[in-house]
Design an enzyme around this catalytic site. Structure first.
Site, PDB file in Angstrom:
ATOM      1  N   LYS A   1       0.826  -1.183   0.000  1.00 15.04           N
ATOM      2  CA  LYS A   1       0.000   0.000   0.000  1.00 15.04           C
ATOM      3  C   LYS A   1       0.879   1.260   0.000  1.00 15.04           C
ATOM      4  O   LYS A   1       0.419   2.340  -0.325  1.00 15.04           O
ATOM      5  CB  LYS A   1      -0.883   0.033   1.271  1.00 15.04           C
ATOM      6  CG  LYS A   1      -1.699  -1.209   1.474  1.00 15.04           C
ATOM      7  CD  LYS A   1      -2.499  -1.063   2.791  1.00 15.04           C
ATOM      8  CE  LYS A   1      -3.367  -2.289   3.010  1.00 15.04           C
ATOM      9  NZ  LYS A   1      -2.788  -3.153   4.080  1.00 15.04           N
TER      10      LYS A   1
ATOM     11  N   GLU B   1       7.495   2.479  -6.058  1.00 14.47           N
ATOM     12  CA  GLU B   1       7.553   2.025  -4.666  1.00 14.47           C
ATOM     13  C   GLU B   1       7.778   3.198  -3.728  1.00 14.47           C
ATOM     14  O   GLU B   1       8.303   4.228  -4.127  1.00 14.47           O
ATOM     15  CB  GLU B   1       8.756   1.064  -4.533  1.00 14.47           C
ATOM     16  CG  GLU B   1       8.554  -0.276  -3.954  1.00 14.47           C
ATOM     17  CD  GLU B   1       7.847  -0.495  -2.636  1.00 14.47           C
ATOM     18  OE1 GLU B   1       6.966   0.282  -2.216  1.00 14.47           O
ATOM     19  OE2 GLU B   1       8.187  -1.508  -2.015  1.00 14.47           O
ATOM     20  N   ASP B   2       7.396   2.999  -2.481  1.00 10.94           N
ATOM     21  CA  ASP B   2       7.606   4.060  -1.491  1.00 10.94           C
ATOM     22  C   ASP B   2       9.062   4.160  -1.056  1.00 10.94           C
ATOM     23  O   ASP B   2       9.634   5.240  -0.988  1.00 10.94           O
ATOM     24  CB  ASP B   2       6.696   3.849  -0.268  1.00 10.94           C
ATOM     25  CG  ASP B   2       6.791   2.445   0.341  1.00 10.94           C
ATOM     26  OD1 ASP B   2       7.536   1.590  -0.181  1.00 10.94           O
ATOM     27  OD2 ASP B   2       6.109   2.199   1.356  1.00 10.94           O
TER      28      ASP B   2
ATOM     29  N   ASP C   1      14.732  -0.376   1.067  1.00 15.94           N
ATOM     30  CA  ASP C   1      15.466  -0.513   2.329  1.00 15.94           C
ATOM     31  C   ASP C   1      16.516  -1.607   2.140  1.00 15.94           C
ATOM     32  O   ASP C   1      17.599  -1.341   1.623  1.00 15.94           O
ATOM     33  CB  ASP C   1      14.445  -0.823   3.430  1.00 15.94           C
ATOM     34  CG  ASP C   1      15.060  -0.900   4.806  1.00 15.94           C
ATOM     35  OD1 ASP C   1      16.175  -0.402   4.995  1.00 15.94           O
ATOM     36  OD2 ASP C   1      14.403  -1.464   5.717  1.00 15.94           O
TER      37      ASP C   1
ATOM     38  N   LYS D   1      17.085   4.136   1.243  1.00 11.16           N
ATOM     39  CA  LYS D   1      17.965   4.048   2.426  1.00 11.16           C
ATOM     40  C   LYS D   1      19.134   3.164   2.034  1.00 11.16           C
ATOM     41  O   LYS D   1      19.093   1.951   2.248  1.00 11.16           O
ATOM     42  CB  LYS D   1      17.225   3.345   3.567  1.00 11.16           C
ATOM     43  CG  LYS D   1      16.177   4.127   4.291  1.00 11.16           C
ATOM     44  CD  LYS D   1      15.852   3.368   5.593  1.00 11.16           C
ATOM     45  CE  LYS D   1      14.419   3.430   5.972  1.00 11.16           C
ATOM     46  NZ  LYS D   1      14.090   2.609   7.146  1.00 11.16           N
TER      47      LYS D   1
ATOM     48  N   PHE E   1      13.660   5.170  10.740  1.00 16.56           N
ATOM     49  CA  PHE E   1      12.326   4.678  10.409  1.00 16.56           C
ATOM     50  C   PHE E   1      11.462   5.880  10.046  1.00 16.56           C
ATOM     51  O   PHE E   1      11.363   6.845  10.793  1.00 16.56           O
ATOM     52  CB  PHE E   1      11.705   3.905  11.572  1.00 16.56           C
ATOM     53  CG  PHE E   1      10.435   3.233  11.156  1.00 16.56           C
ATOM     54  CD1 PHE E   1      10.470   2.051  10.436  1.00 16.56           C
ATOM     55  CD2 PHE E   1       9.202   3.805  11.428  1.00 16.56           C
ATOM     56  CE1 PHE E   1       9.292   1.451   9.999  1.00 16.56           C
ATOM     57  CE2 PHE E   1       8.027   3.207  10.993  1.00 16.56           C
ATOM     58  CZ  PHE E   1       8.072   2.024  10.282  1.00 16.56           C
ATOM     59  N   VAL E   2      10.856   5.813   8.845  1.00 18.62           N
ATOM     60  CA  VAL E   2      10.039   6.932   8.374  1.00 18.62           C
ATOM     61  C   VAL E   2       8.588   6.499   8.186  1.00 18.62           C
ATOM     62  O   VAL E   2       8.292   5.316   7.994  1.00 18.62           O
ATOM     63  CB  VAL E   2      10.595   7.524   7.056  1.00 18.62           C
ATOM     64  CG1 VAL E   2      11.886   8.277   7.301  1.00 18.62           C
ATOM     65  CG2 VAL E   2      10.804   6.452   5.994  1.00 18.62           C
TER      66      VAL E   2
ATOM     67  N   ASP F   1       3.728   3.446   6.516  1.00 22.46           N
ATOM     68  CA  ASP F   1       2.991   3.249   7.760  1.00 22.46           C
ATOM     69  C   ASP F   1       3.866   2.854   8.937  1.00 22.46           C
ATOM     70  O   ASP F   1       4.980   2.344   8.774  1.00 22.46           O
ATOM     71  CB  ASP F   1       1.953   2.146   7.573  1.00 22.46           C
ATOM     72  CG  ASP F   1       2.604   0.753   7.486  1.00 22.46           C
ATOM     73  OD1 ASP F   1       3.456   0.552   6.600  1.00 22.46           O
ATOM     74  OD2 ASP F   1       2.281  -0.113   8.328  1.00 22.46           O
TER      75      ASP F   1
ATOM     76  N   ARG G   1      -0.318   6.632   7.209  1.00 22.68           N
ATOM     77  CA  ARG G   1      -0.123   6.680   5.747  1.00 22.68           C
ATOM     78  C   ARG G   1      -0.676   7.973   5.154  1.00 22.68           C
ATOM     79  O   ARG G   1      -0.301   8.380   4.064  1.00 22.68           O
ATOM     80  CB  ARG G   1      -0.846   5.499   5.079  1.00 22.68           C
ATOM     81  CG  ARG G   1      -0.271   4.132   5.417  1.00 22.68           C
ATOM     82  CD  ARG G   1      -0.898   3.098   4.498  1.00 22.68           C
ATOM     83  NE  ARG G   1      -0.731   1.736   4.964  1.00 22.68           N
ATOM     84  CZ  ARG G   1       0.313   0.950   4.712  1.00 22.68           C
ATOM     85  NH1 ARG G   1       1.314   1.422   3.987  1.00 22.68           N
ATOM     86  NH2 ARG G   1       0.358  -0.274   5.171  1.00 22.68           N
TER      87      ARG G   1
END
Ligand code: IMP
Ligand code: MG
Length: 173
Positions: A42, A98-99, A102, A130, A151-152, A158, A164
């Site tokens: 999501k 993609e968001d 990582d 990242k 951590f974002v 989320d 979100r």
């Protein structure tokens, strides 16, 4: 979460300006072609919809949902397809949206999976990268922002399914 731990990292105006620049690059690179934008649900949804508004070449949208096993903040490396694409990508120019990248495991898995379906091309567009936590050598073709290993959340990302909806990227300290 104790909301005093949440701090703005990338504000709304900076996000939108950068997304417009990425769209300009994509419009230029795919001139004369049609783009199949694939959103990774999501987390990629806000980015995908904003980015798509600035795309000026013919394009389609499709959605895919994958998850690492478990719901921890740490990637397990095992990726499961929760929802596959609705349409074939054969002979199409695929852009995975993609968001965040990582460890890179999700995008590496997805890129290989989609490449096996005989598209004309497959590229990756990630809003955030990242690089310090990467464990597989996958590279994005378009990157919005390179960030530190924090951590974002927000703008699609989320924390336990919440936050979100924030229009900016925040980090948790
Ligand atoms: P990767 O497979 O380790 O690259 O992980 C990618 C996925 O982990 C992303 O699509 C996110 O859903 C999630 N993720 C990684 N880092 C963060 C973060 O800082 N905040 C929220 N989700 C994250
Ligand atoms: Mg995600």
């Amino acid at each position: 979460m104790d909301e005093s731990r949440i701090h703005v990292m990338i504000d709304e105006v900076s996000l939108q300006n950068r997304i417009r620049q990425l769209a300009d690059e994509i419009n230029h690179d795919y001139q004369g072609k049609e783009l199949a934008m694939i959103c990774v649900l999501k987390g990629g949804v806000m980015f995908m919809t904003d980015l798509a508004k600035y795309i000026q070449i013919p394009m389609t949208m499709d959605f895919m949902s994958v998850s690492s096993y478990g719901n921890q903040q740490v990637s397990t490396g095992i990726v499961k397809i929760m929802k596959d694409l609705d349409n074939s990508i054969e002979n199409q120019h695929v852009l995975i949206v993609e968001d965040i990248m990582d460890t890179g495991r999700t995008l590496q898995y997805l890129k290989n999976l989609l490449a096996d379906r005989n598209p004309a091309s497959v590229k990756i567009c990630t809003l955030l990268d990242k690089p310090h936590t990467r464990v597989v050598p996958v590279k994005a073709d378009y990157t919005g922002f390179v960030i530190d290993d924090k951590f974002v959340l927000g703008y699609g990302l989320d924390y336990e399914q919440h936050y979100r909806n924030l229009p900016y990227i925040a980090y948790v300290e």
